[in-house]
Structures are given as structure tokens and as C-alpha cells.
Design a protein around this motif. Structure first.
Motif, PDB file in Angstrom:
ATOM      1  N   LEU A 177     -41.034  60.217 -51.837  1.00  0.00           N
ATOM      2  CA  LEU A 177     -41.881  61.222 -51.724  1.00  0.00           C
ATOM      3  C   LEU A 177     -42.337  60.914 -53.064  1.00  0.00           C
ATOM      4  CD1 LEU A 177     -42.195  64.478 -51.210  1.00  0.00           C
ATOM      5  CD2 LEU A 177     -41.159  64.695 -53.504  1.00  0.00           C
ATOM      6  N   PRO A 178     -42.635  60.025 -54.540  1.00  0.00           N
ATOM      7  CA  PRO A 178     -44.037  59.554 -54.871  1.00  0.00           C
ATOM      8  C   PRO A 178     -44.979  59.368 -54.730  1.00  0.00           C
ATOM      9  CG  PRO A 178     -41.892  59.682 -56.553  1.00  0.00           C
ATOM     10  CD  PRO A 178     -41.156  60.177 -54.822  1.00  0.00           C
ATOM     11  N   TYR A 214     -49.890  58.201 -53.178  1.00  0.00           N
ATOM     12  CA  TYR A 214     -51.429  57.403 -51.825  1.00  0.00           C
ATOM     13  C   TYR A 214     -51.991  58.859 -51.459  1.00  0.00           C
ATOM     14  CZ  TYR A 214     -52.215  57.683 -47.502  1.00  0.00           C
ATOM     15  OH  TYR A 214     -53.259  57.382 -45.886  1.00  0.00           O
ATOM     16  N   LEU A 215     -51.647  59.985 -51.111  1.00  0.00           N
ATOM     17  CA  LEU A 215     -52.974  61.209 -51.016  1.00  0.00           C
ATOM     18  C   LEU A 215     -54.081  60.923 -51.720  1.00  0.00           C
ATOM     19  CD1 LEU A 215     -53.462  62.357 -47.993  1.00  0.00           C
ATOM     20  CD2 LEU A 215     -51.430  64.522 -49.087  1.00  0.00           C
ATOM     21  N   GLY A 216     -53.326  61.570 -53.045  1.00  0.00           N
ATOM     22  CA  GLY A 216     -53.712  62.179 -53.767  1.00  0.00           C
ATOM     23  C   GLY A 216     -55.241  60.786 -53.779  1.00  0.00           C
ATOM     24  N   LEU A 276     -53.119  49.863 -53.182  1.00  0.00           N
ATOM     25  CA  LEU A 276     -51.809  48.842 -52.717  1.00  0.00           C
ATOM     26  C   LEU A 276     -51.300  50.050 -51.884  1.00  0.00           C
ATOM     27  CD1 LEU A 276     -49.684  47.104 -53.043  1.00  0.00           C
ATOM     28  CD2 LEU A 276     -48.551  48.064 -55.206  1.00  0.00           C
ATOM     29  N   LEU A 277     -51.384  51.407 -52.223  1.00  0.00           N
ATOM     30  CA  LEU A 277     -50.298  52.000 -51.520  1.00  0.00           C
ATOM     31  C   LEU A 277     -50.939  52.419 -50.041  1.00  0.00           C
ATOM     32  CD1 LEU A 277     -49.711  54.921 -54.020  1.00  0.00           C
ATOM     33  CD2 LEU A 277     -48.648  52.719 -53.592  1.00  0.00           C
ATOM     34  N   VAL A 278     -52.685  52.474 -49.881  1.00  0.00           N
ATOM     35  CA  VAL A 278     -53.418  53.044 -49.192  1.00  0.00           C
ATOM     36  C   VAL A 278     -52.921  51.942 -47.706  1.00  0.00           C
ATOM     37  CG1 VAL A 278     -55.227  52.161 -47.903  1.00  0.00           C
ATOM     38  CG2 VAL A 278     -54.765  53.600 -49.877  1.00  0.00           C
TER      39      VAL A 278
END
Length: 324
Positions: free
Chosen positions: A22-23, A28-30, A96-98
Motif C-alpha cells: 500500500l505505501p 507512486y501515484l502521488g 524507481l516506483l514508476v
């Protein structure tokens, strides 16, 4: 009855493990939609949001996680989100999250239809993902740079070639520290080369070119050191042999090769290398990670040997390898 309670306990354990995702999704979305930046500036989000209910859910989730803070009607990002997930920050890690959310996870979700033969393997598109991959590779660069600098010093390199140079992070840093050495970086991706060239402006001892090593002869000039970092998984085992032969023809007899790569089934980072191998294998143009034994075979194929093999990111199984 006991079996059923054990079943429930096992199910709860697996559900609990998913909370850790979840985090990552929220951050990522933010980052992807600049939501943290807009909250920091305005205390609210209005741009590019069509579904207010989804936005409200995302905000509430952020408050629960501590990613967001609230002061009256104003919502703002935590210090961590502001520093590391703002596109305006020079220490942002959002790419990195993308890469994880838009490349790695979708690839792993395709594993089932590919495994059963209901779909072909994916194809990695460097034009689409090349820039993001180059950015995330720069995180490894920060850790491994000291090892690479040591290699350049110990081999007494004067002319250094970086194959698949990405944004040229290694050679730009080396060029500052060794202004009398000559650095050349080559990469296949046009956008990446253009970005590397822009970032290398003012460095007279750096040259960046869009080149394919197989067709490039550098006007007959040899290098005393060749760097090839985070690159071997783009080549099949057969292609790796050809790659080494192409490197050998550009390398001075007394020169050396610096490799940075994750190793499969090494002493460190086995979980990461296993996950990475699954991601790689579901593509038709990416290939399994090499083992330490594979590296020894590659070195022997050009009459050289592995001089050192040291872990630099143990949890990821990344190694610094020198071939002489």
C-alpha cells in the motif's frame, strides 16, 4: 475445526503481507501525477483529477500512512514525501516506483498467460522505458561509484569506454576527478544519449555517441579500460560471447574490464535475483542474469580472467567485477 482455524490463520498471514504494498502504490501515484507537489503548493488537488471520490480515497490513505498531514482544511505532504517523491526535488526516487509499477509488476502479472502459452512473451521497449531505467540505474551508481573509481585508478586507465552509458553518470563524475583522462560513452537509445550529452556539456574530456558496439571501430583507437554496467541481461548467453569479442578488439592488451551486474545464485541477494530473473524471462528480448561461473567463462573466452568479484549491494546481489 482446528484445520479450519489454521486455514484462516494462514489466510490472515498472507493478507497481512500485502499491506506492505500500500505505501508503494500510494507514493507512486502521488509522484506520477504530481499530487504531492500540488498539495505542497496549494493544500488541495484540482488539476487532472476527474474522479473526486478516488482522490478522496487516496488522500485518506495518505493520512493513514503518514504520507500526508492535515492542518485544518489544508492537506500537505510529509517531509519524506516532499523530499523523495516530488519531481522538483533533486533527490527524488519516484522513478524507481514508476519502473516497478509500470514495468516490473505488469510483466510479472503476464507470467500466467505466457507460461500457459495463451500469450507471447512481452517485448521490452527501450524507447518507452529507457529513460526511467537509466534514472533508476543511477541509484546503483551512487553506491558503486567508489568501486569503479578504484578500478580506474588501479588499472591506470587513460582512455575509458563506457558501453551502455545511460545518462553518463559514471564517466561524468570520473571526468571531474580525472581531468587528464579521456572518457567515451556509447548507448543505443537516442533520447538517453541526448540527455547524457546535455549533462556532459563543459566537460572537454567526455564524448557521448549513439553507437552500436557491433558496428563501431572508434577509428582504430584502443581503450585501456572498458566499463559495462548493469547491461548483461540485455544479451543472450551467445550474444554475451560476441559482446566480449567486440570489447576485446577495442581493448588494449594490458587493459581491464569493469562489470557491474546482479549475479544469479550468488552468496548475496538471491531473492532479488530470483525476482529479477522472472521479470527478465517473461520478455523475448531480455535474458537471465549471469552466474559467477558464467562471468569466468566469458573472461576465458577472450583469454582473460576474473581478477576480483566483490558485492556492492548485498540485498540486491549486485557485484563489482574486474576482468584483466
Amino acid at each position: 475445526m482446528v484445520r479450519q482455524w489454521l486455514r484462516v490463520w494462514e489466510a490472515r498471514k498472507w493478507m497481512k503481507q500485502n499491506e506492505g504494498f500500500l505505501p508503494t502504490w500510494h507514493a507512486y501515484l502521488g509522484y506520477r501525477l504530481n499530487l504531492f507537489d500540488e498539495l505542497q503548493q496549494n493544500g488541495t488537488v484540482s488539476a487532472q483529477v476527474n474522479d473526486k471520490e478516488l482522490l478522496e480515497n487516496w488522500v485518506q490513505t495518505g493520512l493513514i500512512l503518514g504520507h500526508l498531514k492535515k492542518d485544518g482544511d489544508r492537506v500537505y505532504p510529509s517531509k519524506q514525501m516532499k523530499n523523495y517523491f516530488s519531481k522538483k526535488s533533486d533527490v527524488a526516487i519516484g522513478d524507481l516506483l514508476v519502473e516497478l509499477m509500470e514495468l516490473h509488476i505488469p510483466s510479472l502479472m503476464d507470467y500466467t498467460p505466457v507460461l500457459t502459452g495463451d500469450a507471447p512473451r512481452r517485448s521490452f521497449d527501450g524507447d518507452v522505458h529507457g529513460t526511467a531505467v537509466a534514472t533508476t540505474s543511477s541509484f546503483i551508481e551512487q553506491i558503486s561509484y567508489r568501486s569503479v573509481k578504484k578500478v580506474v585508478s588501479e588499472i591506470s586507465c587513460e582512455t575509458i569506454l563506457d558501453i551502455g552509458c545511460g545518462n553518463a553518470g559514471y564517466i561524468r563524475r570520473l571526468a571531474h576527478e580525472f581531468p587528464h583522462k579521456e572518457f567515451v560513452g556509447i548507448d543505443l537509445n537516442k533520447a538517453v544519449v541526448e540527455d547524457a550529452t546535455r549533462q556532459s556539456e563543459g566537460l572537454t574530456n567526455v564524448r557521448i555517441e549513439q553507437q552500436d558496439l557491433r558496428d563501431w571501430d572508434n577509428e582504430g583507437k584502443l581503450f585501456s579500460c572498458v566499463m559495462m554496467h548493469n547491461l548483461l541481461h540485455y544479451f543472450s548467453p551467445v550474444e554475451r560471447m560476441e559482446l566480449m569479442k567486440n570489447i576485446e578488439r577495442l581493448l588494449d592488451e594490458n587493459g581491464g574490464i569493469s562489470l557491474i551486474t546482479p549475479l544469479y545464485l550468488s552468496d548475496h541477494g538471491q531473492k532479488f535475483s530470483a525476482a529479477f530473473n522472472n521479470f527478465l524471462s517473461v520478455h523475448d528480448n531480455l535474458h537471465r542474469l549471469p552466474t559467477a561461473e558464467d562471468i569466468e567463462v566469458l573472461a576465458a573466452a577472450i583469454g582473460r580472467k576474473v581478477d576480483s568479484l566483490k558485492p556492492i549491494v548485498k540485498e540486491g546481489g549486485w557485484y563489482s567485477i574486474v576482468i584483466k
